[in-house]
Design a protein around this motif. Sequence first.
Motif, short mmCIF file in Angstrom:
data_model
loop_
_atom_site.label_atom_id
_atom_site.label_comp_id
_atom_site.label_asym_id
_atom_site.label_seq_id
_atom_site.Cartn_x
_atom_site.Cartn_y
_atom_site.Cartn_z
N ASP A 1 0.67 -1.00 0.14
CA ASP A 1 0.13 -0.02 0.02
C ASP A 1 0.88 1.15 -0.20
OD1 ASP A 1 -1.78 1.84 0.26
OD2 ASP A 1 -2.82 1.16 2.06
N SER B 1 1.09 5.46 -1.54
CA SER B 1 0.57 6.53 -1.79
C SER B 1 1.43 7.96 -1.54
CB SER B 1 -0.80 6.62 -1.17
OG SER B 1 -0.74 6.87 0.04
N THR C 1 2.21 12.28 -3.16
CA THR C 1 1.99 13.28 -3.99
C THR C 1 3.19 13.96 -4.71
OG1 THR C 1 2.46 15.12 -2.27
CG2 THR C 1 0.07 14.30 -2.33
N GLU D 1 0.86 2.95 -12.59
CA GLU D 1 0.55 4.02 -11.55
C GLU D 1 1.77 4.85 -11.45
OE1 GLU D 1 -0.57 0.86 -11.13
OE2 GLU D 1 0.40 0.22 -9.30
N ASN E 1 -2.06 13.58 -6.63
CA ASN E 1 -2.10 12.41 -5.64
C ASN E 1 -1.84 11.22 -6.41
OD1 ASN E 1 -2.59 14.06 -3.46
ND2 ASN E 1 -4.72 13.92 -3.65
N ALA F 1 -1.64 6.43 -5.85
CA ALA F 1 -1.64 5.67 -4.92
C ALA F 1 -1.72 4.18 -5.52
CB ALA F 1 -2.93 5.87 -4.19
N LYS G 1 -2.07 -0.11 -4.22
CA LYS G 1 -2.23 -0.88 -3.30
C LYS G 1 -2.89 -2.38 -3.83
CE LYS G 1 -6.59 0.71 -1.66
NZ LYS G 1 -7.26 -0.33 -1.67
N THR H 1 -6.13 1.17 -7.32
CA THR H 1 -5.17 2.11 -7.60
C THR H 1 -5.99 3.50 -8.16
OG1 THR H 1 -5.20 1.64 -9.80
CG2 THR H 1 -3.45 0.58 -8.44
N GLN I 1 -8.12 7.43 -2.15
CA GLN I 1 -7.16 6.82 -1.11
C GLN I 1 -7.32 7.44 0.26
OE1 GLN I 1 -3.31 8.40 -1.95
NE2 GLN I 1 -4.14 10.32 -2.66
#
Length: 725
Positions: free
Chosen positions: A54, A56, A58, A94, A102, A104, A106, A297, A304
Amino acid sequence: MLAPFILLASAPLGVLAGDILKTNGYSSCQDNSDVKVNNLNIEFDRNTKKITFDVSGTSEREQKVKAILIVNAYGQEVYRNEFNPCDENTKMDELCPVPAGNFAAKGVQSIPDSYISQIPSIAFNVPDLDSQATLQLKAVDGGEQLACITSQVNNGKSLSVPGVSYVAAGIAGAALVVSGLSALASAGNAGAPTSSPTFLEVMGWFQSMAMNGMMSVQYPGVYQSFSKNFAFSTGLIQWQAMQETIDSFRNKTGGNLTEDSVAFLKNATLIHTDSGMNYTKRSLDTILLWTRDELDTSVNGTEQTSQQDSKVMHTVSGIQGYVEELTIPNGNTFMTVLLIFAIVVAAISVGILLFKVILETWALCGNFPKRLTGFRKRYWWVLAKTITNLILLAYGIWVLYCVYQFKRGDSWAAKLLAGVTLGIFTAILAFFTWKIWSIAHKYKKMEGNSSALYDNKEVWRKYSIFYENYKRSYWWIFVPAIVYMFARGCVIAGADGHGMVQAAGQLIVESILLLLLLWYRPFSLKSGNWINIVIQVVRVLSVVCILVFVEELGVAQTTKTVTGLVLVVMQAVLTGLLAILIAVNAIIICCRDNPHRRKRKEAEKARDLDNLTPLDARNSLLMDPTEYKRSSIPAPFGNRGGYDPVPLSEQQTTYTGAQQFGEGHERLLGDAASFGGRDHSHKRSYSMERSQSPPSSRAPRLPEIDLGAPHGGYYDQGGYQRYAY
């Protein structure tokens, strides 16, 4: 591509559950980066050969990046791999390219056996091993470093387990019971020492291990976890309801609960800045962790941030790191110890009071044993003595927590309580020190020595808790012991955050006490001297090992880890030896004769002298005449005014007045008449009578000279007095 990152990152670190390796928090190792990682949570299960991730963060702009994964174990680089998320072999949509805004990723991925085989098996078995993984993101164009993230990895196994604390508490409890039994066995015998290790010595050793773990040095994870097992000896006991109450108290008295409360710690991941990892200043305190199960994702979305279980990355070190690992907020440290101390005092007071009530009821309802009469009369003194003993036990850690409270500030009420209690405790110990010193000086002036501290039963009963195990000539050693506890607490708390100062100060304090013990050997029992010297030697060696962890010395991480393992083994072995000695003392106390019964038997043997003979060595001029009870025949001339200090027995008859005159006259005439005769039977009778006279009549005595008027006797036919008495 996240698979090798976590797998090999975890290969060297931590151990907590079966065959699982997972990250434990994360931190940024670069300030002002273009790409910020807000979440990094990866877990690998060797049994299923799957990795759950997981991630994530910016990004300020869209750009292509390449990733570099570095894995360190014990300060050594064991793995390095560089990959591009846009390559076909390591494709991650991704992150190819990293979007602006942003992002993410996972989900769950299977890991090839080729990667799994590179993970050492030791990573799944050894507790608290030191390892960390670092992920760097660099721009494909230009090679500029855009982000840096580092994380520790653990496998769920640790030396910080409740079972160790329970065993240590059991050892301390056994020492308390054995010390109590020893005190009861020697009750009424002034000057009788207690066999080592005593309860105070065991608790003092546990406190030393706990205080070592509070220093601001780069401890290996294995020792950091080990030292937490002995936190109970310093009064640090986690109790959530009590912590919430303290938070409320601090909030009303000027305390700051923003990052210093139970609620904050529940949602925080602790990062030790003195663990050897590289950190930015306070950026760690604002980063969040998320853990979600389903595969998903998103880019530039808000998905997220939904269904999140956020955790704050919280940096700690020194005393703060030690107490917050126990889920005790840093600002609650002193108040926690104060409340625990108050609870213990209250429990002891209630117990003693209940015992007194039982004794009073017993005295009213039945025959009360005489040996318990003293407790009824000295109830308040017993309670005061017990509390003083607790103060003596807790004084060293009390100084530490009070000085730490003064240094960190927070609630004004907590600082006031710290100052008042420290002043009271110091005043109580100072009073007893002055009192004992004055008594010793008075008796030394009167008698030439201070043995009355041990021989006077009343003085012994009141003040012996300070010097009972010391030799008569070294009763004053308790004063340097109190100074040692004060200095140790001041050094650790006052120099919090400065590992070098703490370690150097501790080494000086511990070495001085060791030299004192080696020079004087002050304990009454040889076992006490050797046990306390060994304990102090291990304390000094422990501080020497801690010097290896000081950051300024720049010792290699591998050396630190080995030293940490040596430190754990050394302290654990000594703790085990103390437990064995406590068990041996318990067996000795249960098997040996009762000293009171032995003394009574010796007294009975001393009184039993009926088997004396004229040639017995005990019937000599060097011994006092002993009462002879079985003879009913008096000495020929009585026992009046003689040197014999032993009174005649009640069976011996005393001749007075006419009876003495008549019987004595007839007896003397008969003896005179037979002086030249042949009456051998009478002679034999008289010889036997003389031989059966009591020892007291045969004892040497001064000649009797009576210058006054005679008050009895007999007279010859001419009227002249022949014998007066």
